[in-house]
Each structure stands twice: as structure tokens, then as C-alpha cells.
Design a protein around this motif. Structure first.
Motif, short mmCIF file in Angstrom:
data_model
loop_
_atom_site.label_atom_id
_atom_site.label_comp_id
_atom_site.label_asym_id
_atom_site.label_seq_id
_atom_site.Cartn_x
_atom_site.Cartn_y
_atom_site.Cartn_z
N GLY A 172 44.37 37.65 27.02
CA GLY A 172 43.65 38.91 27.04
C GLY A 172 42.32 38.77 26.34
N GLU A 173 41.27 39.15 27.00
CA GLU A 173 39.92 39.01 26.44
C GLU A 173 39.08 40.24 26.78
OE1 GLU A 173 38.07 37.12 24.59
OE2 GLU A 173 39.23 35.28 24.27
N GLY A 174 37.92 40.33 26.17
CA GLY A 174 36.97 41.37 26.50
C GLY A 174 36.38 41.17 27.88
N GLY A 175 35.86 42.24 28.45
CA GLY A 175 35.35 42.22 29.81
C GLY A 175 34.37 41.12 30.15
N PRO A 176 33.42 40.78 29.25
CA PRO A 176 32.45 39.75 29.61
C PRO A 176 33.07 38.40 29.97
CG PRO A 176 31.65 41.01 27.75
CD PRO A 176 33.05 41.47 28.00
N GLU A 177 34.24 38.09 29.41
CA GLU A 177 34.88 36.82 29.78
C GLU A 177 35.37 36.87 31.23
OE1 GLU A 177 34.83 34.02 28.20
OE2 GLU A 177 33.82 34.87 26.45
N LEU A 178 35.76 38.05 31.71
CA LEU A 178 36.11 38.17 33.13
C LEU A 178 34.86 38.10 34.00
CD1 LEU A 178 38.66 39.54 31.61
CD2 LEU A 178 39.13 40.49 33.87
N VAL A 179 33.77 38.66 33.50
CA VAL A 179 32.51 38.57 34.25
C VAL A 179 32.16 37.11 34.48
CG1 VAL A 179 30.03 39.02 34.14
CG2 VAL A 179 31.64 40.79 33.42
N LYS A 180 32.33 36.29 33.45
CA LYS A 180 32.02 34.86 33.59
C LYS A 180 32.84 34.23 34.71
CE LYS A 180 30.79 34.10 28.71
NZ LYS A 180 31.21 33.45 27.45
N GLN A 181 34.13 34.58 34.77
CA GLN A 181 34.98 34.03 35.83
C GLN A 181 34.53 34.53 37.20
OE1 GLN A 181 37.84 31.84 35.32
NE2 GLN A 181 36.88 31.65 33.30
N LEU A 182 34.11 35.78 37.29
CA LEU A 182 33.64 36.33 38.56
C LEU A 182 32.36 35.65 39.03
CD1 LEU A 182 34.26 40.16 38.01
CD2 LEU A 182 35.57 38.63 39.48
#
Length: 763
Positions: A172-182
Motif C-alpha cells: 500500500g502506497e500513496g497515489g503518486p507511486e501508482l502514477v509512476k506505474q501508470l
């Protein structure tokens, strides 16, 4: 019951523990383990194997991880997609599930919650994602039922992203880490330590997964034993636990501050996948013949009794029987702890909970990713059968974690059993866990099988004189207490039968309602943005020199993200960065927003080519003091912002807004003795904020003082280990030292560019 080892250990054949001490070599040799095998044993953990398969750096000490799937809920996905859009997103590159289980209720009136849901649906259609409508499933239950796969990795924008029991390493991480994956980027982290959670024995009747979890949390949270490490569950006790039981323990590993978790898998987990029609996603996982762990937590399941985490933290753990024996003393300790957080702002007493020598509670909740599982609800029904909760103050609400679970407890009769006691059965919703559902009355005491019991987590507002208390317990003991009409009761006192129920998963429920693009994007779809959904404001790059104002000083031992940005009704504003920012620290330090805005006004004026001193007059004297020592500082090479000091900020939720709200209010840094979690520090970095660390001791500054950072841009760029800073108070200027800790090259560039959005625009 639960013990830890001061050093590492070897595990041979999944059962034999060999502490890494002076006798280790001889013991290993006697078990047929060669010296070469011992040297490579670190590579034989389950965690190492999964991380190696997902690492793209070629260096197992410096990981660059690409995940298999992503998942978010409706108070995080809007900001994530808005950030990714600003960086050029065209299509979701991997499966991305948008669930709707936090803002399921229109808690603040108006259309803003449902506007977010429509935004999520159109985003899934436009970019090729999966959309789970409100009330269908809480985020983590849907992931267990439909996403988890043996040996895979999932990244979620919720701190309780934990599917280790099913063989999935989830973080579980903050949103920006998902942005990086996207955007095709990676999750960069040093190879974490791996700690064995060695289970032996078998739980006694009446003991549930929350009891085991709380016992572990109570042992390891305070000393940071597993902080930022992977917890790997092994040992002969694992096979004694059902899949639901393992899941219930696993989801609570977040409260230890570990990075992730993983479990050895077996036929019990294979059956879970079979039940859910996904047997092909099962993979047997177990450590190698000899595996080395950086630490050991040994758990004797048979010795664990019903537990309770008293307010206001999951680590404030006691046996329920002990609380009943010593209620007055334990409640006095809770009151003492509360004063550290609340100060003199509110009167807080729990002594009225003791009536005729018995501990009386007013509310019970069984809900969410921790409590709303099938076995928990069925066990609660067995304990409640033939009883009623009474018609006084005590209430009980039960939330199945998904509609398939809800349907099954209706079919097998558990729902009827619960309802006829006077309890209420509700749809899948995370609200009770973060303060948007079943808020108790003022001064009420609530017992909950949920994940957290931080201050304000249940929805009370200390600044308005409203405060309630939450304790964490297992569903079984909550049911026993409900059957006793609010008298705190451990489930081991229940002398009836706890039956074994067969679960039948109905996949048609999701097929008929969940939108699944199957990875096919439709660029023709227009995102539907409601009036509350706003873009991120523009943010400046890190200036050559920086003047910071200290706008909050927090000396609590730990500061949670709930205190940095409150949950509950504020969650509805998380699609509106500036609107949400008005709530920053509102329940901890109400003066913060106004103080931060004064410095933001100066920076805004600077960006617009105006005089920053005219925008915030107090800077005139500050700049005069700085100018006496640093004559070259002027409006062309300086920036103005704010910072907070907290001893140990960032425990709890992964919410990026704990950092982004500070940023949009002009925040440029945090200063801490240490950071409670990696995810909070990562959030600061991704929003372009400097994650400073200062040594423990008397601070060289106080609230409302100023801090000057000469050459801060070059210091970040040049990877300086020590940052020279100057505290400005009145006419004095005092030098002191700060540190930034380890930063990757990309993280440094994100800070230099001002935030992740700017970094991606530059790229």
C-alpha cells in the motif's frame, strides 16, 4: 505467546529454526547444510523470489519493481488519474481496478461523492480499467476474490493492501507511486529485510484472526522490529488456519509498519482459488530447503487469548480478561495517553464505563477488509444465536465485505440469526474504519473488528468538543459482548458450538454489475468531471535558496496521517486539492492553515513578479537578518514556504493528501526525528517536499520561527549528506544541521522539479 529474536535465523525444511549465533555453523552442518548453502540462504525466502521476478534493475540491493496490477478506491483514484493525465496518460498499461467503498455515502450532501464515482466509471472506460460500483465490495475483498494470484505483486493506494495469505505480495502506497506505474516507471526501494513470522500450535476455540494479529502488533510495533520489512509467515501453525483466518491476520500486518507480507501456501489456499473459479492463479509457495531471515517473530497460536487494542492505537494491546480484571487502572492509562494527544482541549474520561464492576461498551462494529469476512460473520452469528442485544444504548452493525459474502450469509441463515438479535446488517463499506459511518455518541466506547482505532478515526471531532473511543477486537468477542448486551466479554466464555460453514462464491454478481474493459481503452469516452473535481495547482521548482516558516510543532510520540489530514467527511473533498487543504491539521493544530497561507501568499507574489514582503510583511525583518550573513540573497534566487516539525509523522494511512495538502498550502518540507512509514516519506518526496531528519534533542527553532536554507538546490543536486540550516528568531540567526537520508536519483530530481507532475512534464 509472541516472542522475537535479537538477530537473524535460518529455517531448515520449513520447520527447524536455527538462530544466527555462535553455534549456528555447527547446527547447520549437523542438519546437512553446507557452508555455501548457508551463504546463499537469504535468496531462498519466498519474498526474495517474488521480488527478484518483479525487479527490473538487475541489482537486488536496489530494486526497481514493476507490479502486475493496481487498485484504488474512491478517495484516491481521482487524484491519481488527474496526476497521470497531467503527465500524458493515454491508457492503463496493466489492470487497474477502481473500487468505490469509501465515499459510498453522500456524507456531506450534494452530488460530489457520486460525481467521483461517475468520473471513475468514465476513466475505466476511457483508459481500459475495471470499475466496481458502490456497495459491491470493499477494495481488499474484491482484490482477494478477483485479483490475487500466487507469486504476483499488487500495488494499491490504500495502506491495507495486503494479500500475502493468498501468495500475492501487495504493498500500500500513496497515489503518486501508482502514477509512476501508470506511466511505465518503477517502484524504487532498497531490498527490504525479511522477517520470519513462525507460527506453531493451533488457536483455541473463541480466538479469531484479530486476536492473533493484535498479539503480534503489540509485540513488534513499539520497537520497530518489522518496520519497512517484509513479514513472511511460515511454520507448522500455518496449515492449522483457514484461508479466512490467514487473511484476517494478514490484513493487520500494516499496523506493524512493515512494507509487505507473504505466506507459505498450501491446499487450503488452493481451495480458496477453486471456490472463486480461479484455480489457475494458485501457486505453491514455500521457503527453500534452507532460508535465512533477518529476524524472527515466534507465535504460539495455542497460547493466544481474546485480545483488545485499547484507544488510541492498535499496539495498545491487552487480553480482554486482563482489562476486565484491572479496568480502572487500564482506563486511567488510556486517559493519560489521550492527554498527550488532546492536551487540555477536551475533557476525556472513561471511568464511567465501569458499572457494578463490569466494563460496559456502547457499540459494536464488524466491518471492512478485516472484520467483514465470511467466517467472521458466521462465527458471530453462532455466538449471537438465541440472544438479543437489548434496547438500551448498545448497538451492533455488521458489514459483509462484499455482496457475494452478503448473499452467502443470507442463504445459509447467518444473516437472519444476526438480524433477529436486534443487530443491523449493512452493505460493503469501509466507512466505520475511517470515520464516515456508525460514528458513536460523544464519550461512547466502540469495539470494532476493523483495522485502526486512532484518535478521530471513528468520526468524532475533538476541536468541537466531541470525542469517542474505539477499541479493536475480534468479531467473536464482539459478538459475545453483544450477546451480553454490552458487557465486555471474551469469546472464550462462549460454550456453544462454532460451526464450520462451506462458502459458495457467486461470480455472477460481479459479471452482472462490474465494468471490466478487459484492458481495452476507448479514447472516445469523455471523462465526466463534477464541479468539485479540480486539477492540481501549478507548483514551482525548488529554488536556489529557501526561507521556511515553521507553522506547526508536534511533539506527540507518533503523528498519524489522520491527524495530518482528517478522514471522515473530509474524504469527500479529496477530488478538490485546494478545498481539501483547508482541513489540513484541523483536528490537531487548527492554526496551521492560516499560518501556512501567509507564507504561500509570499511565494505566490514572488512567482507573479510582485514583492513578497508586501504580501507577508513579517518577512521584512527576517530577510534583513538573513541579508546580514548572506548578502547575495534576493527575489531572483529565493523561495518562500512552510514546514512542520513532528517527532515521528506518517503512521497509518497511505493517503497522499497528508503530503499534497501541505504542498498546495505552500509547504516545502517536513522536519522529523524519523518517519513512521516509508509510504509517508515517499508521499512527501513525490509532492516535491524535502523529508528532513533532525537529531533528537532540543530543537534549534520553535513554532513561527523561520529557517533559512542557503544553497538548498545545489545541496540536493550534489547529494550532500548534511544540509546546513539557519534558525531565524527575532534578530538572531543560529546554524544547525539537517539530513535528507537516502534518495534515489529520480527522487532527487522530483524534488528539484517541484513534484512528480513537473518531473514527468519535464521528461
Amino acid at each position: 505467546m509472541v516472542t522475537t529474536l535479537e538477530h537473524g535465523c535460518y529455517l531448515i525444511n520449513g520447520n527447524t529454526l536455527v538462530p544466527d549465533d555462535a553455534e549456528a555453523a555447527a547446527v547447520l552442518a549437523s542438519n546437512g547444510v553446507s557452508e555455501d548453502a548457508a551463504k546463499s540462504a537469504k535468496e531462498n525466502t519466498i519474498a526474495y523470489g517474488i521480488l527478484k521476478e518483479h525487479n527490473t534493475s538487475g541489482n537486488m540491493e536496489k530494486l526497481c519493481v514493476k507490479f502486475d496490477k493496481l487498485t484504488s478506491h474512491d478517495i484516491t483514484y481521482v487524484g491519481i488519474i488527474q496526476t497521470a493525465r497531467a503527465s500524458g496518460l493515454e491508457k492503463f498499461p496493466i489492470p487497474y481496478v477502481l473500487t468505490n467503498c469509501h465515499n459510498s455515502l453522500c456524507a456531506v450532501g450534494g452530488t460530489i461523492n457520486e460525481d467521483d464515482h461517475v468520473f471513475g466509471l468514465t476513466a475505466a472506460q476511457k483508459y481500459g480499467g475495471i470499475y466496481v460500483p458502490p456497495h459491491q465490495a470493499v477494495i481488499h475483498q474484491f482484490a482477494r476474490e478477483m485479483l490475487a494470484a500466487g507469486g504476483s505483486m499488487i500495488l494499491g493506494s490504500d495502506s491495507h493492501t495486503r494479500y500475502g495469505a493468498l501468495g500475492t505480495m501487495a504493498i500500500g502506497e500513496g497515489g503518486p507511486e501508482l502514477v509512476k506505474q501508470l506511466l511505465g516507471q518503477t517502484y524504487d526501494v532498497d531490498m527490504p529485510g525479511v522477517v520470519a513470522i513462525y507460527l506453531e500450535g493451533e488457536p483455541k476455540k473463541g480466538v479469531g484472526p484479530q486476536d492473533v494479529a493484535l498479539a503480534i502488533i503489540g509485540e513488534v510495533f513499539g520497537n520497530g522490529y518489522v518496520k519497512n520489512k517484509v513479514m513472511e509467515f511460515v511454520g507448522p501453525g500455518v496449515e492449522k488456519l483457514s484461508a479466512d483466518f490467514r487473511i484476517g491476520v494478514d490484513v493487520m500486518t500494516t499496523e506493524t509498519t512493515c512494507l509487505s507480507s507473504i505466506w507459505q501456501t498450501d491446499d487450503t489456499i488452493k481451495e480458496f482459488y477453486e471456490i472463486h473459479g480461479r484455480v489457475g492463479d494458485y501457486k505453491e509457495l514455500k521457503p527453500g530447503k534452507v532460508a535465512y531471515y533477518d529476524g524472527l517473530v515466534k507465535v504460539d497460536l495455542s497460547s493466544i487469548n481474546p485480545m483488545i487494542a485499547m484507544p488510541f492505537h492498535p499496539s495498545n494491546v491487552y487480553e480482554i480478561a486482563e482489562v476486565n480484571r484491572n479496568a480502572a487502572d487500564i482506563l486511567a492509562d488510556v486517559e493519560k495517553r489521550a492527554r498527550v494527544s488532546f492536551g487540555d482541549s477536551i475533557e476525556y474520561s472513561l471511568q464511567d464505563k465501569i458499572k457494578d464492576g463490569k466494563f460496559i461498551v456502547e457499540q459494536g462494529i464488524i466491518a471492512g477488509c478485516a472484520g467483514g469476512g465470511f467466517e467472521n460473520i458466521c462465527a458471530a452469528a453462532d455466538i449471537l444465536k438465541g440472544h438479543f442485544i437489548g434496547n438500551d444504548r448498545f448497538t451492533l452493525s455488521v458489514y459483509p465485505a462484499s455482496t457475494p459474502i452478503f448473499m452467502e450469509v443470507v442463504k445459509n441463515g447467518a444473516a437472519a440469526t444476526i438480524l433477529e438479535t436486534g443487530a443491523i446488517l449493512k452493505t460493503a463499506f469501509c466507512g466505520p474504519c475511517f470515520g464516515a459511518g456508525d460514528t458513536p455518541a460523544n464519550n461512547a466506547f466502540s469495539i470494532r473488528h476493523s483495522t485502526r482505532n486512532f484518535p478521530n478515526r471513528e468520526g468524532s471531532k475533538v476541536q468541537n468538543g466531541q470525542v469517542a473511543s474505539v477499541a479493536l477486537m475480534d468479531a467473536r468477542s464482539i459478538a459475545a459482548t453483544a450477546a451480553n448486551q454490552g458487557v465486555l466479554t471474551p469469546a472464550t466464555e462462549f460454550d456453544g458450538e462454532l460451526k464450520k460453514y462451506k462458502y459458495h462464491f457467486d461470480s455472477e454478481i460481479y459479471k452482472n454489475r462490474v465494468f471490466d474493459s478487459h484492458g481495452v481503452a476507448d479514447p472516445s469516452v469523455e471523462l465526466q468531471l463534477g464541479p468539485n473535481i479540480k486539477d492540481w495547482p501549478k507548483m514551482s521548482e525548488l529554488p536556489e535558496n529557501m526561507v521556511l516558516r515553521v507553522v506547526s510543532e508536534i511533539h506527540d510520540p507518533v503523528t498519524t496521517t489522520d491527524e495530518l489530514i482528517p478522514s471522515g467527511e473530509t474524504s469527500s473533498y479529496r477530488s478538490n486539492p485546494l478545498g481539501l487543504a483547508e482541513f489540513t491539521l484541523s483536528r490537531k493544530d487548527p492554526a496551521y492553515v492560516g499560518l501556512a497561507k501567509e507564507m504561500r501568499a509570499a511565494q505566490d507574489a514572488l512567482v507573479e513578479g510582485k514583492d513578497p514582503i508586501a504580501a507577508w510583511g513579517e518577512l521584512k525583518g527576517v530577510m534583513e537578518v538573513i541579508g546580514k550573513k548572506f548578502s547575495g540573497v534576493n527575489n531572483d534566487n529565493v523561495g518562500f514556504g512552510s514546514t512542520i516539525f513532528a517527532v515521528k509523522p506518517g503512521d497509518g494511512s497511505a493517503r497522499e493528501q497528508a503530503a499534497s495538502c501541505q504542498k498546495v498550502l505552500g509547504g516545502w518540507a517536513n522536519i522529523a526525528n524519523e518517519y513512521a512509514t516509508k509510504r509517508y516519506r515517499s508521499n512527501l518526496i513525490n509532492w516535491g517536499m524535502l523529508p528532513f531528519v533532525i537529531e533528537e534533542g532540543e530543537l534549534p527553532f520553535k513554532n513561527k520561527d523561520y529557517i533559512f536554507l542557503p544553497g538548498i538546490r545545489d545541496a540536493v543536486k550534489n547529494k550532500d549528506e548534511v544540509i546546513k540550516a539557519y534558525a531565524v528568531a527575532g534578530d538572531s540567526i543560529t546554524e544547525f544541521e539537517l539530513k535528507l537520508g537516502n534518495l534515489t536519483d529520480d527522487e532527487r530530481q522530483i524534488i528539484l522539479d517541484g513534484c512528480l507532475i513537473n518531473y514527468n512534464r519535464v521528461k
